[in-house]
Design a protein around this motif. Structure first.
Motif, PDB file in Angstrom:
ATOM      1  N   GLY A   7     -55.885  36.405  62.224  1.00  0.00           N
ATOM      2  CA  GLY A   7     -56.873  35.398  62.570  1.00  0.00           C
ATOM      3  C   GLY A   7     -56.750  34.976  64.016  1.00  0.00           C
ATOM      4  O   GLY A   7     -55.793  35.327  64.713  1.00  0.00           O
ATOM      5  N   ARG A   8     -57.735  34.223  64.446  1.00  0.00           N
ATOM      6  CA  ARG A   8     -57.762  33.782  65.834  1.00  0.00           C
ATOM      7  C   ARG A   8     -57.317  32.337  65.934  1.00  0.00           C
ATOM      8  O   ARG A   8     -57.423  31.566  64.981  1.00  0.00           O
ATOM      9  N   VAL A   9     -56.880  31.990  67.141  1.00  0.00           N
ATOM     10  CA  VAL A   9     -56.490  30.603  67.401  1.00  0.00           C
ATOM     11  C   VAL A   9     -57.617  29.958  68.191  1.00  0.00           C
ATOM     12  O   VAL A   9     -58.124  30.528  69.137  1.00  0.00           O
ATOM     13  N   SER A  10     -58.020  28.760  67.741  1.00  0.00           N
ATOM     14  CA  SER A  10     -59.138  28.132  68.447  1.00  0.00           C
ATOM     15  C   SER A  10     -58.642  27.191  69.539  1.00  0.00           C
ATOM     16  O   SER A  10     -59.289  27.025  70.565  1.00  0.00           O
ATOM     17  N   ARG A  11     -57.479  26.585  69.345  1.00  0.00           N
ATOM     18  CA  ARG A  11     -57.078  25.559  70.293  1.00  0.00           C
ATOM     19  C   ARG A  11     -55.580  25.312  70.212  1.00  0.00           C
ATOM     20  O   ARG A  11     -54.965  25.504  69.162  1.00  0.00           O
ATOM     21  N   ILE A  12     -55.005  24.880  71.321  1.00  0.00           N
ATOM     22  CA  ILE A  12     -53.601  24.481  71.324  1.00  0.00           C
ATOM     23  C   ILE A  12     -53.521  23.138  72.036  1.00  0.00           C
ATOM     24  O   ILE A  12     -54.120  22.967  73.100  1.00  0.00           O
ATOM     25  N   TYR A  13     -52.857  22.190  71.432  1.00  0.00           N
ATOM     26  CA  TYR A  13     -52.690  20.907  72.131  1.00  0.00           C
ATOM     27  C   TYR A  13     -51.316  20.348  71.842  1.00  0.00           C
ATOM     28  O   TYR A  13     -50.623  20.765  70.914  1.00  0.00           O
ATOM     29  N   GLU A  14     -50.910  19.385  72.658  1.00  0.00           N
ATOM     30  CA  GLU A  14     -49.566  18.843  72.553  1.00  0.00           C
ATOM     31  C   GLU A  14     -49.593  17.561  71.722  1.00  0.00           C
ATOM     32  O   GLU A  14     -50.509  16.750  71.852  1.00  0.00           O
ATOM     33  N   ASN A  18     -46.557  14.852  70.100  1.00  0.00           N
ATOM     34  CA  ASN A  18     -45.158  14.476  69.836  1.00  0.00           C
ATOM     35  C   ASN A  18     -44.175  15.570  70.229  1.00  0.00           C
ATOM     36  O   ASN A  18     -43.303  15.956  69.450  1.00  0.00           O
ATOM     37  N   GLY A  19     -44.353  16.127  71.396  1.00  0.00           N
ATOM     38  CA  GLY A  19     -43.407  17.131  71.876  1.00  0.00           C
ATOM     39  C   GLY A  19     -43.569  18.491  71.226  1.00  0.00           C
ATOM     40  O   GLY A  19     -42.787  19.396  71.470  1.00  0.00           O
ATOM     41  N   LYS A  20     -44.577  18.662  70.393  1.00  0.00           N
ATOM     42  CA  LYS A  20     -44.843  19.953  69.762  1.00  0.00           C
ATOM     43  C   LYS A  20     -46.191  20.485  70.257  1.00  0.00           C
ATOM     44  O   LYS A  20     -47.049  19.705  70.671  1.00  0.00           O
ATOM     45  N   TYR A  21     -46.323  21.783  70.184  1.00  0.00           N
ATOM     46  CA  TYR A  21     -47.614  22.359  70.512  1.00  0.00           C
ATOM     47  C   TYR A  21     -48.306  22.694  69.216  1.00  0.00           C
ATOM     48  O   TYR A  21     -47.808  23.497  68.421  1.00  0.00           O
ATOM     49  N   ILE A  22     -49.425  22.049  68.984  1.00  0.00           N
ATOM     50  CA  ILE A  22     -50.129  22.285  67.727  1.00  0.00           C
ATOM     51  C   ILE A  22     -51.082  23.467  67.927  1.00  0.00           C
ATOM     52  O   ILE A  22     -52.004  23.411  68.742  1.00  0.00           O
ATOM     53  N   VAL A  23     -50.815  24.516  67.199  1.00  0.00           N
ATOM     54  CA  VAL A  23     -51.648  25.718  67.296  1.00  0.00           C
ATOM     55  C   VAL A  23     -52.611  25.694  66.121  1.00  0.00           C
ATOM     56  O   VAL A  23     -52.202  25.782  64.963  1.00  0.00           O
ATOM     57  N   LYS A  24     -53.890  25.521  66.441  1.00  0.00           N
ATOM     58  CA  LYS A  24     -54.896  25.451  65.372  1.00  0.00           C
ATOM     59  C   LYS A  24     -55.544  26.818  65.239  1.00  0.00           C
ATOM     60  O   LYS A  24     -56.214  27.285  66.159  1.00  0.00           O
ATOM     61  N   GLY A  25     -55.300  27.433  64.084  1.00  0.00           N
ATOM     62  CA  GLY A  25     -55.866  28.762  63.901  1.00  0.00           C
ATOM     63  C   GLY A  25     -56.429  28.921  62.524  1.00  0.00           C
ATOM     64  O   GLY A  25     -56.635  27.944  61.784  1.00  0.00           O
ATOM     65  N   VAL A  56     -58.002  30.289  54.996  1.00  0.00           N
ATOM     66  CA  VAL A  56     -57.669  28.867  55.176  1.00  0.00           C
ATOM     67  C   VAL A  56     -57.313  28.597  56.632  1.00  0.00           C
ATOM     68  O   VAL A  56     -56.813  29.477  57.324  1.00  0.00           O
ATOM     69  N   PRO A  57     -57.590  27.385  57.074  1.00  0.00           N
ATOM     70  CA  PRO A  57     -57.142  27.030  58.426  1.00  0.00           C
ATOM     71  C   PRO A  57     -55.624  26.846  58.438  1.00  0.00           C
ATOM     72  O   PRO A  57     -55.042  26.434  57.436  1.00  0.00           O
ATOM     73  N   VAL A  58     -55.000  27.210  59.573  1.00  0.00           N
ATOM     74  CA  VAL A  58     -53.557  26.986  59.685  1.00  0.00           C
ATOM     75  C   VAL A  58     -53.258  26.186  60.941  1.00  0.00           C
ATOM     76  O   VAL A  58     -53.839  26.440  61.995  1.00  0.00           O
ATOM     77  N   ASN A  59     -52.359  25.246  60.807  1.00  0.00           N
ATOM     78  CA  ASN A  59     -51.878  24.503  61.971  1.00  0.00           C
ATOM     79  C   ASN A  59     -50.379  24.717  62.053  1.00  0.00           C
ATOM     80  O   ASN A  59     -49.667  24.504  61.091  1.00  0.00           O
TER      81      ASN A  59
END
Ligand SMILES: Cc1cc2nc3c(=O)[nH]c(=O)nc-3n(C[C@H](O)[C@H](O)[C@H](O)COP(=O)(O)OP(=O)(O)OC[C@H]3O[C@@H](n4cnc5c(N)ncnc54)[C@H](O)[C@@H]3O)c2cc1C
Ligand code: SF4
Lengths: 294, 665
Positions: free
Chosen positions: B467-474, B476-483, B490-493
């Motif tokens: 699958g593809r990743v639509s967005r990455i944002y920071e 609490n010190g983590k990078y949330i990869v929304k894919g 199903v969506p995965v974060n």
């Protein structure tokens, strides 16, 4: 005038030049070209509004070139040239025909010339090329003679107006030029006076294959005149000698002027302007207009 | 003159629209034609035999073949003519296929046109002159441009075959991208360990002249006889006396002004630097843009540190010329810079992935440096932002590649493999780490490649998510990869500590510039074109110029090396004889008629026109005329067309011949 004669005499006496190509007076309102090698003959030289010929054409003549050549090498030639004639020199230098260092350019501060021998110099009789001329002296001259005077305002009427011809529909334009070229008798006077027609053998004289019909038949006439215009495009400096020489009064410079206008419009190029410029034909820039492609 | 006309059906390619027997019949009546015949396949053995027999029986002097394009079979028919005792240049081809049958539908008019085409060829062949081939010498030296693994391999192969090589590399050291890699798929052997012996071999090889920190300025000439002008950029170090001790590097007070491009911006380097410890040659370079001396004329710490006086602030760029017979272009690639595309770039970038904004979102080469024992972290996996060990890394494939919306539609081919490698390396180094890979498909075609990826999944437990990743944002010190997991739907974060983007391989920015200097074509991306995608994969379309490695298309190391050896062997084949035979289709100037305006010289694209002095009996030059170097002339005819007085003739296409063709119409 005296200054020119003195100066030319010195040049010959000191053997700085092999010959002086200039004008001499014949009758009241007429001059003719003269090639002088004897210092004392320099008194024949004149400079006035009747110096019509473009003497630059002689610089490329084999007989005159031979004058400059001796066992020791090449000597200079001096030529009397109006500022507009110097443009032909510039073009010839760009085309490797003459070398600036082999030349002494004697020029004049020009205030225009007559349209033809025999007529009085005034606004009515100003030569067409002088009407909008803005080079009364040239930076390429070694020395310029005569006082600076204003060019008279043109008060005459031109026989053919380029802008009017441009307005004609194509068929009418074709008709106009066909009529004009039909007059051509293939004497090639236009070629003989043109300083830029220096080919050793002109394409019209070639027979294997024959490119251009040589009898003065309408088809060949057309071909010749078109070839002449095309071979001179981006090169003609507008001295107008072809038109003056034509015994059939064909307005030969119309096409040349049109091509010069196109060169300027499309490529910003003016022939004979500077020896530093690359020639229009033979130089290429990616930004060049391709409007001329068909 | 007796002329034979041979009309080919080309199976049905020509005869479908052209009545070949009628063409043959009609053409027999053209004056000068002694014999005329049609046949199904003129290029076949029996077809050629038919020609040879006809020449013998009918005592033919010249032949016209009505067939496919001369591009296809001119050579075949010329050889047939030679075998029959006719000069090969007394053969004319009338193109009845590309110029006639393929482009027309109506049989009647196509047949008429075919007859006209043959008539033209007959008129031309009547005037053709016998010509003989021109021999030109071959300079047995190769110029290799680019010192990555491809350039290194090509240089070594050519040199080991006994020919001289000039290797030009624009960076201070050879090695290319391979020197930056940690371990290499599919065997996980250390990149430096297998590369450096070859770099050293290049440096020590008596037949290789290595020019680093140098660039090709221009290349003139033609196959067998190129002249390359090379600019050797000023290193500001005298290479002849520098011993590479590195004292200057350690004494340079500029420590934090310039990023190391070798370390992909993950570390600083001084103003005087050696890109990496194993660099070849091991000679530093002074970077004028940050060096204090060039700013205010002071400092000179390095001068004091150098006990050999090798520092030379006044050193200037120097130019040199190399005569070579062949050129191998091996200039490699660069990575699509995600997120920070320069203004006016044709690519869109991936702002949504936060590259350049988040320090721990890095690209593949940066990860290679982090995983590399010689890298800024000595091979320990640490995040660039705070130096902490990341426990969860997300790898994203196809960043830039296969995404026409972002400007690139091709597959970069290597990223599936190196992503698997990198995920594996991470798992080997951080045992409790979790690796996630977002992919579109896995492309692992290659020996042991699929097995390698399976190993990552099965043995090293790398989590592959299609699958593809639509967005990455920071957050609490983590990078949330929304894919999205498109298999499960199903969506995965994923809250990652670090993200690695497998960005596309693209050509260098200056690739088109170099192509223009060398005279080779390139595709819309800037990759250099091969001459034939199947049969001539390492030849460029310019004779004598060959391609190797990733400058041609995305390539991994084994492919780059194979191409390099292939290109080297092409050059060596070229050198197997002392001279090359050239078609005698060259221009010649009629010196009597030439007025010496030299327009021809200005327009000749190959620089073949020279100036020749014509002297009088006293030895004084009275005329300069054009002279065309037969070896350099490529027979393009530009000068012929430009010459106002028609004083230049192109052999085989002279004015008389062309006129006769036109007149026959
Ligand atoms: C993150 C990553 C990981 C990889 N991992 C692997 C792996 O594990 N296994 C594998 O097989 N492959 C791997 N590769 C691919 C590998 O990097 C290439 O296949 C290989 O480097 C191609 O070699 P090259 O010589 O063609 O190009 P390059 O390595 O790019 O070398 C080209 C050289 O030419 C020089 N140059 C460029 N322009 C000029 C010019 N105008 N004049 C002079 N010199 C010039 C450059 O400075 C450079 O030194 C990886 C690639 C990436 C991006
Ligand atoms: S190699 Fe794999 S990751 Fe790279 S572009 Fe092709 S499919 Fe995508």
């Amino acid at each position: 005038m005296d200054e020119l004669r003195r100066f030319a005499r010195e040049l010959l006496l000191k053997k700085e030049v092999a010959a002086v190509i200039g004008y001499e007076q014949v009758g009241e309102a007429r001059t003719r070209p003269v090639v002088i090698t004897d210092p004392d003959e320099c008194r024949r030289l004149v400079l006035n509004e009747y110096c019509l010929n473009n003497l630059v054409v002689y610089l490329n003549r084999a007989r005159i070139k031979a004058l400059a050549r001796s066992k020791e090498g090449i000597r200079k030639l001096a030529v009397v040239a109006k500022p507009c004639d110097i443009r032909s020199i510039v073009a010839l230098i760009q085309e490797n025909q003459i070398r600036r260092e082999n030349l002494m350019i004697l020029s004049m501060n020009c205030h225009g010339v007559v349209r033809d021998f025999g007529c009085e110099f005034n606004g009515d009789n100003l030569a067409a090329k002088c009407i909008s001329c803005n080079t009364q002296s040239s930076t390429y001259a070694d020395k310029s003679f005569g006082e600076v005077r204003e060019i008279p305002k043109f008060t005459g009427k031109l026989e053919y107006d380029l802008s009017e011809i441009e307005q004609l529909p194509p068929s009418k334009r074709m008709e106009f030029f066909r009529e004009q070229f039909d007059k051509c008798i293939k004497c090639y006077a236009c070629r003989a006076v043109c300083p830029l027609c220096y080919c050793q053998r002109c394409i019209t004289d070639k027979t294997i294959p024959r490119w251009i019909e040589s009898s003065s038949h309408s088809r060949g006439n057309f071909a010749w005149n078109i070839v002449r215009a095309l071979h001179l495009s981006g090169r003609c400096t507008g001295c107008g000698e072809c038109e003056r020489a034509c015994p059939m009064d064909i307005p030969l410079s119309l096409l040349n002027r049109k091509m010069a206008m196109k060169s300027k419009e499309l490529f910003g190029y003016e022939s004979g302007k500077s020896t530093d410029n690359p020639t229009l034909v033979g130089s290429y820039d990616q930004k060049d207009s391709d409007e001329l492609f068909m | 003159m007796k002329i034979g006309v041979f009309i080919c059906h080309c199976g049905e390619n020509i005869s479908r629209t052209v009545d070949c027997p009628r063409v043959a019949e009609t053409c027999e009546k053209i004056p000068g034609v002694e014999f005329s015949i049609d046949y199904k396949y003129m290029c076949s053995d029996p077809g050629q035999k038919l020609i040879k027999d006809a020449v013998e029986i009918h005592k033919l002097d010249a032949i016209v073949v009505g067939s496919c394009s001369p591009n296809m079979h001119e050579r075949t028919f010329r050889s047939a003519a030679v075998a029959a005792g006719i000069n090969p240049f007394l053969v004319e081809i009338a193109n009845l296929r590309e110029h006639c049958s393929w482009v027309h539908e109506d049989v009647e008019s196509a047949t008429q046109k075919a007859i006209e085409l043959v008539r033209m060829a007959v008129e031309k062949v009547k005037r053709d002159k016998p010509l003989s081939k021109i021999k030109v010498p071959v300079t047995k030296r190769v110029l290799v441009i680019g010192g990555g693994i491809a350039g290194i391999q090509a240089a070594l192969d050519v040199a080991n075959a006994g020919y001289d090589v000039v290797l030009v590399e624009k960076e201070p050291s050879i090695g290319g991208h391979m020197s930056q890699l940690s371990e290499t798929f599919p065997t996980l052997d250390c990149s430096q360990c297998i590369l450096t012996p070859r770099m050293v071999e290049v440096n020590q090889h008596p037949r290789i002249k290595l020019l680093t920190y140098s660039e090709v300025e221009k290349i003139e000439g033609f196959i067998g006889n190129f002249k390359a002008t090379i600019r050797k950029k000023a290193r500001h170090i005298n290479e002849d006396i520098c011993s590479g001790c590195g004292q200057c590097v350690s004494k340079c007070p500029i420590k934090k002004k310039a990023f190391s491009s070798f370390e992909e911006g993950l570390a600083y380097r001084p103003a005087v630097y050696i890109p990496f410890p194993q660099a070849v040659p091991n000679i530093p370079v002074i970077d004028e843009s940050v060096c204090t001396y060039y700013r205010n004329g002071k400092c000179g710490m390095c001068v004091k540190a150098c006990d050999r006086q090798a520092i030379d602030f006044d050193q200037k760029d120097t130019m040199m010329v190399a005569d070579v017979g062949a050129v191998i272009v091996a200039t490699g690639y660069k990575l699509y810079s995600i997120g920070k595309q320069p203004l006016g770039s044709k690519y869109k970038g991936y702002g949504e992935y936060g590259y350049g904004k988040y320090k721990d979102v890095i690209d593949g080469l940066q990860f290679e440096r982090i995983a590399s024992a010689s890298g800024p972290t000595s091979g320990e996996i640490k995040r660039p932002s705070d130096g902490k060990e990341p426990k969860k890394i997300v790898f994203i494939q196809c960043v830039g590649s296969r995404d026409p919306a972002k400007g690139i539609s091709y597959c970069s081919k290597i990223c599936c493999m190196y992503t698997a490698k990198q995920a594996m390396l991470f798992r080997h180094k951080v045992h409790d780490g979790e690796a996630y890979v977002f992919y579109m498909d896995i492309r692992a075609g290659g020996k042991m490649y699929e097995e390698f990826v399976r190993r990552a999944i099965e043995e090293d437990h790398v989590n592959y998510i299609r699958g593809r990743v639509s967005r990455i944002y920071e957050e609490n010190g983590k990078y949330i990869v929304k894919g999205e997991d498109t298999i499960a739907g199903v969506p995965v974060n994923i809250d990652a500590d670090m993200v690695v983007l497998a960005s596309a391989m693209i050509p260098h920015d200056n690739a088109p510039g170099l192509a223009q200097k060398v005279g080779i074509p390139y595709d819309k991306y800037g990759f250099y074109n091969e001459s034939h995608p199947k049969l001539k994969p390492v030849e460029s379309t310019t004779a004598g110029v060959f391609l190797a490695g990733a400058c041609n298309a995305p390539r991994d190391i084994p492919e780059s090396v194979a191409m390099a050896s292939a290109a080297a062997s092409k050059a060596i084949i070229l050198f197997s004889s002392d001279s090359l035979e050239r078609e005698p289709v060259v221009a010649r100037v009629n010196e009597d008629l030439c007025a010496g305006c030299f327009y021809c010289r200005k327009v000749c694209p190959f620089g073949a026109v020279e100036v020749r002095d014509i002297k009088d009996m006293n030895g004084v030059v009275y005329k300069e005329v054009a002279y065309i170097n037969q070896g350099v002339c490529q027979g393009c005819g530009t000068c012929t067309a430009t010459c106002l007085s028609k004083s230049i003739e192109l052999a085989g296409f002279n004015n008389e011949e062309i006129f006769a063709e036109i007149a026959a119409l």
